[in-house]
Design an enzyme around this catalytic site. Sequence first.
Site, short mmCIF file in Angstrom:
data_model
loop_
_atom_site.label_atom_id
_atom_site.label_comp_id
_atom_site.label_asym_id
_atom_site.label_seq_id
_atom_site.Cartn_x
_atom_site.Cartn_y
_atom_site.Cartn_z
N GLN A 78 -5.50 3.24 2.46
CA GLN A 78 -6.62 2.55 1.80
C GLN A 78 -6.21 1.23 1.16
OE1 GLN A 78 -8.98 6.08 -0.31
NE2 GLN A 78 -6.78 6.41 -0.12
N ARG A 132 -3.81 -23.63 -4.29
CA ARG A 132 -4.55 -24.81 -3.82
C ARG A 132 -5.41 -25.43 -4.93
NH1 ARG A 132 -5.41 -23.96 2.67
NH2 ARG A 132 -3.16 -23.95 3.01
N GLY A 183 -22.55 9.85 3.71
CA GLY A 183 -23.46 11.00 3.67
C GLY A 183 -22.70 12.30 3.43
N ARG A 200 -15.54 12.84 10.84
CA ARG A 200 -16.85 13.49 11.04
C ARG A 200 -17.06 13.85 12.52
NH1 ARG A 200 -21.24 15.30 7.87
NH2 ARG A 200 -21.62 13.36 6.81
N ARG A 206 5.92 -2.08 -10.12
CA ARG A 206 5.59 -1.58 -11.46
C ARG A 206 6.90 -1.68 -12.24
NH1 ARG A 206 0.55 0.77 -10.31
NH2 ARG A 206 0.44 1.76 -8.28
N ASP A 244 -9.19 0.34 -7.01
CA ASP A 244 -9.85 1.39 -7.81
C ASP A 244 -11.17 0.94 -8.43
OD1 ASP A 244 -7.55 2.76 -7.22
OD2 ASP A 244 -6.63 2.45 -9.18
N MET A 250 -8.10 7.74 -2.95
CA MET A 250 -7.44 7.19 -4.14
C MET A 250 -8.47 6.80 -5.21
SD MET A 250 -4.24 4.84 -3.06
CE MET A 250 -2.66 5.58 -2.70
N GLY A 251 -7.99 6.24 -6.27
CA GLY A 251 -8.88 5.82 -7.35
C GLY A 251 -8.23 5.98 -8.71
O1 F6P Z 1 -4.12 1.62 -8.59
C1 F6P Z 1 -4.09 1.65 -7.21
C2 F6P Z 1 -3.56 2.95 -6.70
O2 F6P Z 1 -3.60 2.90 -5.29
C3 F6P Z 1 -4.30 4.19 -7.20
O3 F6P Z 1 -5.50 4.42 -6.52
C4 F6P Z 1 -3.25 5.24 -6.97
O4 F6P Z 1 -3.42 6.33 -7.86
C5 F6P Z 1 -1.96 4.53 -7.25
O5 F6P Z 1 -2.23 3.14 -7.10
C6 F6P Z 1 -0.83 4.90 -6.33
O6 F6P Z 1 0.31 4.24 -6.75
P1 F6P Z 1 1.67 4.11 -5.92
O7 F6P Z 1 1.48 3.00 -4.94
O8 F6P Z 1 2.68 3.80 -6.94
O9 F6P Z 1 1.87 5.40 -5.19
#
Ligand code: F6P
Length: 325
Positions: free
Chosen positions: A256, A29, A189, A158, A76, A131, A173-174
Amino acid sequence: MENAVKRIGVLTSGGDAPGMNACIRAVVRSANARGIECVGIRRGWQGLISGDILEMDNASVSRIINRGGTILYSARCDEFRTHEGQEKAYATCKLIGLDGLVAIGGDGTFRGAQDLSKFGVSVVGIPGTIDNDIVCTDYTIGFDTAANTAVECMDKLRDTMQSHERCSVVEVMGHRSGYLALYVGVAIGATAVLVPERPYDFEKHVAEKIRRARISGKTNFMIVVAEGAASGMAVGEQIKKELGLDPRVTILGHIQRGGNPTAKDRVTATRMGYEAVQLLAEGKTNRIVCASGDQIVNVDIDEGLAMTKTLNPEEFEVMAVMTGR
Ligand code: F6P
């Protein structure tokens, strides 16, 4: 130089994140408002290599601001890491006459944009990943939604842990960053949080925290484990072996990454998309759109990728105080 740019492309690459659709919408847009055509490239860099494109206009991005995932798909792509792959992607840019490209994703996506820019393509990156691990920006699209999803799941866990006086181990994740785990740990917490930025010491960071919580009267425990720090299953096993508890382990995983983006993610994505088009329209290239506090700014892609990010020390300190040192 405003009118020199006639046509730009937009793609999403790497792990998807809630708010990517809002960002695509904003790019399309904002471009159309300036009389710039916008072409969607499906399946990230792979789509640029194979010419997997679609024409986009204001109508094609209607009713997506609230939707999770990405209408352009994401992938990817190993081939794009090779010079041959990059040449093919450049050939597509030339064929369809792209004057610029907006790439929404994480640092891998930005490295791809950096490579493509060496062929003379103007590129702007927008940070989209749950992340929040991109060094040059305070915020990445999707983090708020993912954190709220994780918090909602952990609040539910919890409830049942309380009823059964159990220990819950939750892996979040992260990637290699503990940012999401720490943030969520403060929000729920948690009894303990394990992050990759701090070497994992079971006795100090888990056992002693559980003991102290028990002495203070608690009979249920929430242990948050960042996937980059340890495996949730392994931590659960160790708690069973060393403390004699019978923990339940939950891996939150890709849940997530989904869901309707929060207002924060929609608004940030929209502002970032707008900024990216503005940069390209002004003839700028090799930029990453960033958040600096509440401001939307931009940095040079090479400088941005060279920075190093650490966990927020204040948040770490708050967590330490809340869980007993
Ligand atoms: O980078 C985002 C993420 O969700 C990470 O937190 C996680 O390690 C990775 O991608 C998982 O990748 P895939 O979707 O290829 O399993």
